[in-house]
Design a protein around this motif. Sequence first.
Motif, PDB file in Angstrom:
ATOM      1  N   TYR A 139       0.820  -1.214   0.000  1.00  0.00           N
ATOM      2  CA  TYR A 139       0.000   0.000   0.000  1.00  0.00           C
ATOM      3  C   TYR A 139       0.854   1.264   0.000  1.00  0.00           C
ATOM      4  N   PRO A 145      -3.313  -0.759  -3.858  1.00  0.00           N
ATOM      5  CA  PRO A 145      -4.334  -0.978  -2.826  1.00  0.00           C
ATOM      6  C   PRO A 145      -5.004  -2.346  -2.889  1.00  0.00           C
ATOM      7  N   ALA A 148      -2.667  -4.897  -1.488  1.00  0.00           N
ATOM      8  CA  ALA A 148      -2.533  -4.643  -0.054  1.00  0.00           C
ATOM      9  C   ALA A 148      -3.749  -5.176   0.697  1.00  0.00           C
ATOM     10  N   SER A 149      -4.931  -4.956   0.150  1.00  0.00           N
ATOM     11  CA  SER A 149      -6.157  -5.399   0.807  1.00  0.00           C
ATOM     12  C   SER A 149      -6.165  -6.907   0.997  1.00  0.00           C
ATOM     13  N   THR A 172      -8.829  -0.011   2.164  1.00  0.00           N
ATOM     14  CA  THR A 172      -7.923   0.117   1.019  1.00  0.00           C
ATOM     15  C   THR A 172      -8.645  -0.006  -0.311  1.00  0.00           C
ATOM     16  N   THR A 182      -3.436   5.831   4.658  1.00  0.00           N
ATOM     17  CA  THR A 182      -2.009   6.126   4.762  1.00  0.00           C
ATOM     18  C   THR A 182      -1.661   6.706   6.126  1.00  0.00           C
TER      19      THR A 182
END
Length: 261
Positions: A139, A145, A148-149, A172, A182
Motif C-alpha cells: 500500500y 491498494p 494490499a487489501s 484500502t 495512509t
Amino acid sequence: MKRLFLAIILIVLLALIEIKGFRWIPKQQREELLYFPSNKFVKATTAGFDLLFADFLWIETGTYFGKHRRSDKSYPYLYHMLDIITDLDPRFIPPYTLGTILLTTEARKSDLALKFLDKGMKDNPELWQIPFTKGFIYYIHNKNPSEASKWFLLASYKKDAPEMVQKFATWTLIHGKGVEVTLLLYLRLYDTSSSEIFKEKAIKGISKTLSDQYKQFHMDKGFYVKSLFALYKNGYLPFIPKIPGGIFRIENGEVIFQQFQ
C-alpha cells in the motif's frame, strides 16, 4: 558459569566462521561481514546454538545498518543478513517486520522484502504481523491498494489480529480513503514500534502525506491554506494526526512536526 560457557561457545563459532565461512564474500567486504557466512555453512557451524547466534547476528545487523545509514546509505548485504538470522531462528519476528521495512524504504529492494515475507509466512503461518507488513509495503511503497487489501484480509483471519487490521482490508478498496488509510498506517507504525528509526519514518511519512494534501489544495483552489484545520474543514484531511510530544503544523509554506519543549 553458564554465561561463561555460552561465551566460549560463541567465540569458538566465530573463529570457525572466520576461517571457513566467509570465502564467498568479496575481499574488501570480509571484515564487515565476518559473522555472516554463506547460508549453507551457517547451520552446520552453530552446533545447536542457533538461537544464541541469531541474537548475536541481529545485533550485528543493527551495527551494519547504523554504520551505512550514517555514511553511504547503501545496504547491499542487508537481505543476506536477515536471511541468515531467520535460517537460524525462523520464529524470530523482527527481521520479518522491521527488517523488511528497512529493505523497502532504505535499501530500495521491495521485491526482496516481499520475497522474504513469503519465507516468514511459510515458517510462521499463524502470525498476523507478517502478512500485515506485506500489505503495508504494497500500500505505502508499491501503491497497490488491491494487493494490499488481500494481505490485510489474510492478516485479519489470524488469531489475535487487532480489529483495525480488518478495517484496513476494507478501507484500502474504498475510493477516496487513500489519505486516511495512509495516515492510519503510519500512526500504527509509530505506536507499535520501539525503534526511534521507525518512529522517525512514521513522522516523515505523515508529514509527506499532509504536505501532499496541502499542495493539492493549492492546485485545486489557487491559494494556500494557513493551517491543517483549514485542510480538514475543506475535506482534504479526514482528521489531523496527533503524536505524543509534538504537533504537525504549517510553517513558512511547509508542513513540519514541531516537538514540544
